[in-house]
Structures are given as structure tokens and as C-alpha cells.
Scaffold this motif. Structure first.
Motif, PDB file in Angstrom:
ATOM      1  N   ILE A 188       0.834  -1.209   0.000  1.00 18.72           N
ATOM      2  CA  ILE A 188       0.000   0.000   0.000  1.00 18.72           C
ATOM      3  C   ILE A 188       0.867   1.257   0.000  1.00 18.72           C
ATOM      4  N   LYS A 189       1.968   1.234   0.742  1.00 20.55           N
ATOM      5  CA  LYS A 189       2.850   2.409   0.832  1.00 20.55           C
ATOM      6  C   LYS A 189       3.431   2.801  -0.521  1.00 20.55           C
ATOM      7  N   GLN A 190       3.468   1.855  -1.430  1.00 25.80           N
ATOM      8  CA  GLN A 190       4.044   2.120  -2.747  1.00 25.80           C
ATOM      9  C   GLN A 190       3.057   2.805  -3.691  1.00 25.80           C
ATOM     10  N   ASP A 196      -0.088  11.899   2.176  1.00 26.98           N
ATOM     11  CA  ASP A 196       0.977  12.301   3.092  1.00 26.98           C
ATOM     12  C   ASP A 196       1.178  11.216   4.140  1.00 26.98           C
ATOM     13  N   GLU A 197       2.144  11.426   5.012  1.00 24.15           N
ATOM     14  CA  GLU A 197       2.510  10.425   6.011  1.00 24.15           C
ATOM     15  C   GLU A 197       1.381  10.176   7.015  1.00 24.15           C
ATOM     16  N   ASP A 198       0.733  11.238   7.473  1.00 24.18           N
ATOM     17  CA  ASP A 198      -0.354  11.080   8.451  1.00 24.18           C
ATOM     18  C   ASP A 198      -1.520  10.299   7.844  1.00 24.18           C
ATOM     19  N   HIS A 199      -1.868  10.628   6.625  1.00 20.04           N
ATOM     20  CA  HIS A 199      -2.955   9.916   5.954  1.00 20.04           C
ATOM     21  C   HIS A 199      -2.610   8.450   5.773  1.00 20.04           C
ATOM     22  N   LEU A 203      -4.568   5.233   7.401  1.00 18.34           N
ATOM     23  CA  LEU A 203      -5.111   4.199   6.527  1.00 18.34           C
ATOM     24  C   LEU A 203      -4.613   2.809   6.929  1.00 18.34           C
ATOM     25  N   LEU A 204      -3.310   2.709   7.172  1.00 18.39           N
ATOM     26  CA  LEU A 204      -2.729   1.409   7.526  1.00 18.39           C
ATOM     27  C   LEU A 204      -3.269   0.912   8.874  1.00 18.39           C
ATOM     28  N   ARG A 205      -3.443   1.833   9.801  1.00 21.54           N
ATOM     29  CA  ARG A 205      -3.972   1.455  11.114  1.00 21.54           C
ATOM     30  C   ARG A 205      -5.398   0.901  10.974  1.00 21.54           C
ATOM     31  N   ASN A 206      -6.208   1.552  10.158  1.00 20.25           N
ATOM     32  CA  ASN A 206      -7.579   1.081   9.931  1.00 20.25           C
ATOM     33  C   ASN A 206      -7.596  -0.298   9.272  1.00 20.25           C
TER      34      ASN A 206
END
Length: 234
Positions: A188-190, A196-199, A203-206
Motif C-alpha cells: 500500500i505504501k508504494q 501524506d505520512e499522516d494519511h 489508513l494502515l492502522r484502519n
């Protein structure tokens, strides 16, 4: 001792058959019938009993209510109509929770059209009601028998209030789930669509919460690996 089911002047053999079915659902065996209009062993009754024929063939027939209950120690009458008698009235749940295990007990039900007569109720120890819509509290005969029988039956069994069925599958270990989430997170990070980093972290936490809450089996996890790989190819 298990309760005896007593039907007073039932009209239809089919209804008696459905009563037998309800009884067997709750492991009850003894059926007593006072002055039935139709035989409990008619073919239509046997069919309606759905595998509970032995209750019907072993049912005891009586001419009067007095004869049907004379060997019992406690009898509860099931009725939803006001009877203007001095009598304890209890819910089916309360009755079951205070059921006298050491006494021979009967649950009495009236005919389909009018229910129990006042003279029959006067012979019972207490009235049992099922709290329902006050504007429409009528139950058919088998329904009434099932509710009282089930409330009793619940007190005799121990069942998990909730369980998770995996159909033989093994719940994935945290180690395997974390490995999958790590791969998914990296993929997903790719994505160039991340703002941005916060978004990204939100997203990853959810996503992590979704999958850790799901109690995934190993087979489901393997399917997810396959889906992720298919999406990457596109």
C-alpha cells in the motif's frame, strides 16, 4: 422430574402432532390429552409430529381434567386472558427458573378456539403467561407448548452463549497475520495515490484493525495473499 404436557379438549389432530414435535424439541416425553375431538394417532397428526410419533402413540387419553392431573403435585395453566381468580401469575421464564425438580409437574393448555376454561384453571396451582404484544397475544397451541417447554429445557442444559464456527479451519496465528499485514502495508505504501505520512498511517492502522478483528482462518489468509498478488499484477 420432567413436566407432563396436558392438552384440554384439543380440536385438531394436526395441532396435537405439532405439540408432540415441540415436546421432542425440548426432550419432553409424556403427553396427556383430555377429551380430544380427533385421535392423536391420525395420519395427519403423525405427519405433523415430524419424527415424534412415539409421543403420540404413547399419549394417555382422559375423560376429565381431574383424571388427567390427579397424580400430579403441581400444575401450571397457560393462558393469556384475564380470569379474575385469586391465583399467582408468573412469566414462563420465572416459572422455569423456579421449577420444582422434585415434584411431578404438569403444564396445562386449553383448546385452540377458547383456551382453558375457568373450571380447569381453578384446579391449577398458578397461571403462566408469556409477555407478548398486549394488542395481539394469541398463540397457537404448539407455539404455547414450545415456549413453556423451552423455558424449562433451558434450565437443564449448558450452552455457550456465542461461538465461532470455522468449518474445520484453523484460525491464523498472530505471527502469520502480522506477516500478511506487513506485506500488505508495504504494498500500500508504494501507491502514488497516498497524500501524506499522516494519511498513510491512519489508513494502515484502519486496515490492520479490520483484519485483526476478523478472526481469519489460514485458508482465508492464503486467499487474501492471492488477491493481493492478483491486484499487484494489474
Amino acid at each position: 422430574m420432567k413436566p407432563v404436557i396436558i392438552l384440554i379438549k384439543p380440536q385438531l389432530a394436526e395441532n396435537i402432532g405439532m405439540v408432540a414435535r415441540a415436546m421432542k424439541n425440548c426432550c419432553l416425553e409424556e403427553l396427556r390429552i383430555v377429551a380430544p375431538e380427533q385421535s392423536p394417532t391420525l395420519e395427519i397428526a403423525l405427519r405433523a409430529s415430524s419424527g415424534s410419533e412415539e409421543i403420540l402413540t404413547n399419549a394417555k387419553i382422559f375423560d376429565t381434567t381431574q383424571d388427567a392431573i390427579k397424580d400430579l403435585e403441581i400444575v401450571y395453566s397457560a393462558t393469556a386472558r384475564p380470569r379474575h381468580q385469586v391465583k399467582q401469575v408468573m412469566t414462563a421464564e420465572y416459572m422455569a427458573q423456579n421449577y420444582p425438580l422434585d415434584k411431578k409437574t404438569g403444564f396445562m393448555f386449553g383448546c385452540e378456539r377458547t383456551g382453558l376454561e375457568n373450571d380447569d384453571i381453578s384446579l391449577t396451582d398458578a397461571i403462566v403467561e408469556v409477555p407478548l404484544n398486549p394488542e395481539h397475544s394469541s398463540l397457537n397451541l404448539a407455539q404455547a407448548v414450545l415456549i413453556l417447554s423451552y423455558e424449562y429445557y433451558k434450565t437443564t442444559i449448558s450452552v455457550e452463549p456465542s461461538r465461532f464456527i470455522t468449518n474445520g479451519g484453523q484460525i491464523a496465528s498472530k505471527e502469520k497475520l502480522i506477516k500478511f499485514l506487513s506485506k500488505l502495508n508495504e504494498d500500500i505504501k508504494q501507491s502514488p495515490r497516498l497524500r501524506d505520512e499522516d494519511h498513510t498511517q491512519s489508513l494502515l492502522r484502519n486496515i490492520n484493525n479490520i483484519f485483526t478483528r476478523a478472526q481469519l482462518t489460514e485458508q482465508e489468509l492464503n486467499s487474501l495473499y492471492g488477491i493481493v498478488n492478483i491486484l499487484k499484477d494489474h
